[in-house]
Scaffold this motif. Structure first.
Motif, PDB file in Angstrom:
ATOM      1  N   UNK B  51     -27.334  45.225 -24.295  1.00  0.00           N
ATOM      2  CA  UNK B  51     -26.908  45.232 -25.696  1.00  0.00           C
ATOM      3  C   UNK B  51     -25.386  45.130 -25.794  1.00  0.00           C
ATOM      4  N   UNK B  52     -24.696  45.941 -25.014  1.00  0.00           N
ATOM      5  CA  UNK B  52     -23.228  45.933 -25.062  1.00  0.00           C
ATOM      6  C   UNK B  52     -22.670  44.565 -24.689  1.00  0.00           C
ATOM      7  N   UNK B  53     -23.227  43.964 -23.615  1.00  0.00           N
ATOM      8  CA  UNK B  53     -22.736  42.649 -23.190  1.00  0.00           C
ATOM      9  C   UNK B  53     -22.973  41.624 -24.294  1.00  0.00           C
ATOM     10  N   UNK B  57     -20.201  39.454 -26.471  1.00  0.00           N
ATOM     11  CA  UNK B  57     -20.263  37.991 -26.540  1.00  0.00           C
ATOM     12  C   UNK B  57     -20.227  37.544 -28.003  1.00  0.00           C
ATOM     13  N   UNK B  58     -20.994  38.240 -28.846  1.00  0.00           N
ATOM     14  CA  UNK B  58     -21.042  37.889 -30.266  1.00  0.00           C
ATOM     15  C   UNK B  58     -19.671  38.044 -30.910  1.00  0.00           C
ATOM     16  N   UNK B  59     -18.957  39.107 -30.521  1.00  0.00           N
ATOM     17  CA  UNK B  59     -17.615  39.331 -31.069  1.00  0.00           C
ATOM     18  C   UNK B  59     -16.717  38.144 -30.757  1.00  0.00           C
ATOM     19  N   UNK B  60     -16.833  37.624 -29.532  1.00  0.00           N
ATOM     20  CA  UNK B  60     -16.045  36.448 -29.138  1.00  0.00           C
ATOM     21  C   UNK B  60     -16.392  35.233 -29.991  1.00  0.00           C
ATOM     22  N   UNK B 316     -26.103  39.473 -17.870  1.00  0.00           N
ATOM     23  CA  UNK B 316     -26.421  39.179 -19.270  1.00  0.00           C
ATOM     24  C   UNK B 316     -25.277  38.376 -19.900  1.00  0.00           C
ATOM     25  N   UNK B 317     -24.083  38.800 -19.593  1.00  0.00           N
ATOM     26  CA  UNK B 317     -22.900  38.095 -20.090  1.00  0.00           C
ATOM     27  C   UNK B 317     -22.926  36.636 -19.632  1.00  0.00           C
ATOM     28  N   UNK B 318     -23.179  36.425 -18.341  1.00  0.00           N
ATOM     29  CA  UNK B 318     -23.227  35.059 -17.809  1.00  0.00           C
ATOM     30  C   UNK B 318     -24.349  34.256 -18.457  1.00  0.00           C
ATOM     31  N   UNK B 319     -25.496  34.913 -18.665  1.00  0.00           N
ATOM     32  CA  UNK B 319     -26.627  34.206 -19.259  1.00  0.00           C
ATOM     33  C   UNK B 319     -26.291  33.749 -20.674  1.00  0.00           C
TER      34      UNK B 319
END
Lengths: 307, 393
Positions: B51-53, B57-60, B316-319
């Motif tokens: 969730x955090x990752x 990502x969404x914030x970016x 998750x970030x990479x995905x």
């Protein structure tokens, strides 16, 4: 040859746990003619109580700034845990078994299973599924004799187990309570008429069995320092096998069969591929039971507590 | 009466269908990404990392004003569903996100237990899905719409065999594994195959096993110690690792002990203590000693959430970044969800040499990335230090 001697050392340690736990099964059987299937979980409770006491003592020692030596903490932990766990045993007898004393044996056996599950899941609810690491109370030292490696923990485990068994032997043979227990195992209907109450002897038996299990739990924590709520299940079953193998109700038989079971497991894993360990080990035991259906020291319908 | 009820129900359904249609016609196209994560259940920490990752990502994306496709920017929305770490809930979550929420892409579930059945749903509905953490081959097998962000179990065996050979020049290895658990058993066999391919038959001098819940390995370890093996490979979980490593040392084993990504939990060192210092294992990424973008991600995560992200968060970030790249290169968002899903899937399958924080990735036909594994050394302070990156040949 080295490997042979090394495995004897390994088996002595591993068999100690089976022997200590099997004693509890056998004692309860000789008095109440039932197997306390919660016994493996009492072992687990003993280990956790020991963990709590050891942690508290270490914390206390750190707080007052007095570095208590590890062996002292270990001795205190074993004694306190045996003391508290014996109360757990008595409580289980009072709540779980006494109301069912007149009930069919099957109901009482099922009670044991249920108490076991309650202890496991109760622990899970209380402390969570996270494994606990038993504190290393004594600095591990390894001694080498030729090609054989022996640790101070291994020596300690075997010595403590054997001396506990010897103390139990003395208690049962020499003390008045021990005599009452032996009498009760001969006939638990006539003995109460002589003024020995089953409501005293049964809790005492549970207390002693649980204290031995607690000692086993702490020694286990020293040797295998990862505690989890289900640690007693498999060990309890296997120790139960040892109790049967020794002869139901026979204390000496339970102790010897405990060590024998340890030897069979270790040596089978050494000689055969380890994948087949339990298949072969327990086939051997099945074979022994086929030829000696009452175990080594058991007799048909015997309820005697013998040494 | 019954008929009246029927009419009312039908009328209501009609009104609902009509109204949603009107609503969707009137609004701007939003790219919806579904997140299928174990927020509650056995492994809430995994869900939290996911969730955090995803939120980072969404914030970016929001900062950049959306994802740019074909010269036009589209806003992004996350649909986060809890799968309670259960297989059936993960299937439900996927079905809901695909049919109700009409997500373009699904990220998750993390564990193979949920990813294998949930991947089936995604593939049947022709909705692309990427599981960041599932290493079981079945998650993506024969499923063109399912991808993963990590390497597979059969890959770790050869990686470790190569690493030990190159690093220590050893020729004899021993293996100790749990025969009753799929992951260690599979990995032990893959390692043995790879090792014997390099050093010849019989070079695995001891191949010993035990069963789940065993605590005493003295017999097996005595055999291993006397077998002349130069290294011990044990692909076990953290509770067993502690017992195996300690007992091995007590029985006189002095050579290295090597593990796999199941060692990666912080608990390993807590339980094992000093005995595990200096040992090696392969994993997806290493937080200590990270450089470049990986370090930037770790620092940012630690600043926002107060702890070092584990491999799940990084994967998750990479995905999500892979999904973003696939959407960007899909050419055009038509608003017709079926067509868009296919376009994005095709774009993802074509991605080559993607630079992720857990390594470079190129997808195979099966939707599995070709990527490097990280070899971690447990430092003398008990930290997981980056030691070496090992790539498939």
């Amino acid at each position: 040859m080295d490997l042979f001697l090394q495995n004897i050392v390994n088996a002595l340690q591993w068999g100690s746990f089976y022997a200590l736990i099997a004693l509890g099964y056998s004692m309860v059987y000789s008095i109440l003619m039932l197997f306390n299937f919660a016994h493996g979980d009492i072992f687990m409770v003993g280990a956790y109580i020991g963990f709590g006491i050891a942690t508290a003592l270490l914390g206390f020692a750190a707080m007052i700034g007095l570095p208590l030596p590890g062996w002292l903490i270990l001795i205190l932990t074993i004694l306190f845990s045996m003391f508290f766990t014996s109360f757990v045993g008595m409580l289980i007898e009072r709540i779980g078994y006494r109301p069912l004393r007149e009930a069919p044996r099957a109901s009482a056996a099922i009670t044991g299973l249920m108490i076991g599950i309650i202890l496991e899941t109760g622990n899970l609810a209380l402390l969570g599924a996270r494994r606990l690491s038993f504190p290393a109370l004594i600095e591990s030292a390894t001694y080498q004799f030729g090609g054989i490696f022996v640790t101070n923990k291994k020596i300690l485990i075997v010595l403590v187990s054997l001396s506990l068994m010897y103390v139990l032997h003395l208690f049962i043979q020499k003390s008045k309570w021990g005599m009452a227990m032996r009498a009760m195992s001969f006939d638990f209907q006539a003995v109460p008429l002589m003024g020995v109450s089953i409501n005293k002897i049964a809790p005492l038996t549970f207390a002693i069995g649980s204290a031995l299990a607690a000692a086993a739990g702490i020694l286990y924590g020293l040797a295998y320092p990862v505690l989890d709520p289900y640690m007693g299940v498999l060990l309890g079953w296997k120790a139960f096998v040892a109790a049967i193998l020794g002869g139901r109700g026979s204390i000496l038989g339970a102790a010897l069969a405990g060590f024998l079971l340890g030897f069979i497991e270790i040596f089978v894993a050494w000689i055969f591929p380890s994948t087949l360990r339990d298949i072969i080990a327990y086939s051997i035991i099945l074979l022994i039971l086929t030829f000696r259906p009452h175990g080594f020291f058991g007799q048909a319908h015997s309820t005697q507590l013998r040494l | 009466m019954k008929r009246l009820l029927m009419v009312i129900v039908l009328g209501l359904i009609g009104a609902m269908v009509f109204s949603t249609n009107v609503w969707s016609l009137g609004r701007k196209t939003v790219i919806k990404i579904g997140i299928n994560a174990p927020i509650t259940g056995d492994i809430p920490k995994v869900g939290e990392g996911t969730k955090y990752a995803a939120q980072m990502w969404l914030a970016d994306i929001n900062k950049a004003g959306g994802i740019e496709v074909g010269g036009k920017k589209y806003p992004v929305e996350l649909v986060i569903e809890d799968n309670e770490a259960k297989a059936e809930s993960a299937v439900k979550a996927n079905t809901k996100m695909i049919t109700d929420d009409e997500v373009l892409f699904i990220v998750g579930p993390q564990s193979s237990k949920q990813a294998v059945p949930a991947g089936d749903v995604a593939n049947n509905y022709e909705t692309p899905m990427i599981t960041p953490w599932s290493t079981n081959p079945d998650s993506t097998k024969d499923r063109p719409y399912v991808f993963r962000g990590c390497f597979l179990d059969p890959f770790q065996g050869p990686v470790l065999a190569n690493f030990i050979t190159e690093e220590f020049k050893f020729t004899k290895a021993a293996v100790l594994y749990d025969v009753a658990s799929d992951y260690p058993k599979g990995l032990a066999e893959f390692f043995k195959q790879a090792w014997e391919k390099i050093h010849g038959a019989g070079s695995v001098v001891a191949f010993e096993s035990f069963t789940t819940k065993d605590a005493d390995f003295s017999s097996q370890l005595s055999k291993i110690t006397k077998s002349g093996a130069q290294v011990l490979f044990t692909p076990q979980y953290y509770n067993e690792v502690a017992l195996i490593v300690q007992q091995a040392h007590e029985l006189g084993w002095k050579n290295p002990i090597v593990g796999s990504d199941s060692w990666g939990s912080a608990e390993t060192v807590t339980l094992c203590g000093k005995d595990c210092y200096g040992q090696f294992f392969s994993t997806h990424y290493a937080a200590a000693g990270a450089k470049g973008e990986t370090k930037a991600f770790i620092d940012r995560y630690q600043k926002e959430h107060g702890y070092v992200p584990d491999d799940v968060a990084a994967l998750t970030w990479d995905s999500l970044r892979l999904v973003q790249k696939a959407i960007e290169s899909s050419g055009k968002i038509t608003g017709k969800i079926k067509k868009d899903r296919k376009a994005v899937r095709d774009a993802l399958a074509k991605i080559k040499n993607f630079k992720g924080i857990t390594g470079d990735m190129t997808f195979t036909e099966e939707g599995d990335p070709i990527k490097c594994a990280v070899i971690v050394r447990i430092s003398d302070k008990g930290e997981y230090e980056f030691y070496k990156s090992v790539c498939p040949n």
